[in-house]
Design a protein around this motif. Structure first.
Motif: not given
Length: 228
Positions: A69-75, A77-91
């Motif tokens: 995963t390449v984290l975005s420099d956009n604030a 988009t980055f915040a959404d990516q960070a949250v999505q990382l958790f939901t991928t593993h938790i649900g």
């Protein structure tokens, strides 16, 4: 690596934040805090911060490392990516809880930083004025908070699409300044303002000197790499 060293477990200048909070606590409680109580508060805060730093490192390792995963420099988009990382593993059901937790974490961090930096800035102004004018009133504190909020808004607006650069710049400055702040801390605790009975022992002094030398050489080497 510089970002990790610069802010893990926390910035070196946080020592001045805790010192001013301790002085404020003495004013509020109207009693002089004994050294062991002040050190206990400092150590508990530092150890908890170090523990959280390890937890964040483990979370990044377990959720991000190896995913390509390449984290975005956009604030945003980055915040959404960070949250999505958790939901991928938790649900997917956990998205709202993770988002609220992330917001609460960053909001409380901003409140803490604004409070501390405003106090430090006002204390510096007091020492810079020839008559050592005190800026300890609520009016000055409120002005400091509002001023910081405006400056931060401008900075975030300017770097909103490139948060990676902003974080790299902040951690770089913190890392390069660390040896200077470390020396200032050592000079304070070894000064005549503190009774000799409360001075750090030889072992802690040698460890401090070693840390200052290490950080200085590391900072000079990094500056050399950046410039040349």
């Amino acid at each position: 690596m510089i970002g990790l060293v610069g802010w893990m477990p926390t910035a070196v200048e946080a020592s001045s934040w805790i010192s001013l909070w301790t002085l404020e606590k003495q004013k509020v409680t109207k009693r002089r805090l004994p050294l062991n109580e002040a050190l206990q508060e400092f150590n508990s805060g530092y150890y908890m911060t170090a523990l959280l730093a390890v937890f964040f490192l483990i979370i990044g390792w377990m959720t991000l490392y190896g995913t390509q995963t390449v984290l975005s420099d956009n604030a945003v988009t980055f915040a959404d990516q960070a949250v999505q990382l958790f939901t991928t593993h938790i649900g997917k059901w956990a998205y709202i809880f993770i988002a609220v937790s992330a917001f609460a974490t960053m909001f409380s961090t901003c409140m803490t930083a604004h409070d501390a930096i405003a106090r430090v800035s006002l204390d510096i102004l007091k020492h810079l004025t020839p008559e050592h004018k005190h800026y300890s009133g609520r009016k000055y504190f409120a002005i400091g908070i509002i001023g910081l909020a405006i400056v931060n808004y401008i900075v975030l607006t300017a770097f909103g699409a490139n948060m990676g650069t902003l974080v790299a710049l902040a951690t770089f400055i913190s890392f390069v300044m660390a040896p200077i702040v470390g020396y200032m801390n050592l000079k304070n605790v070894m000064s005549d303002d503190l009774p000799k009975a409360f001075h750090p022992g030889k072992g802690l002094q040698y460890l401090t000197y070693a840390g200052i030398v290490f950080l200085s050489l590391f900072a000079l080497y990094y500056c050399w790499i950046v410039l040349f």
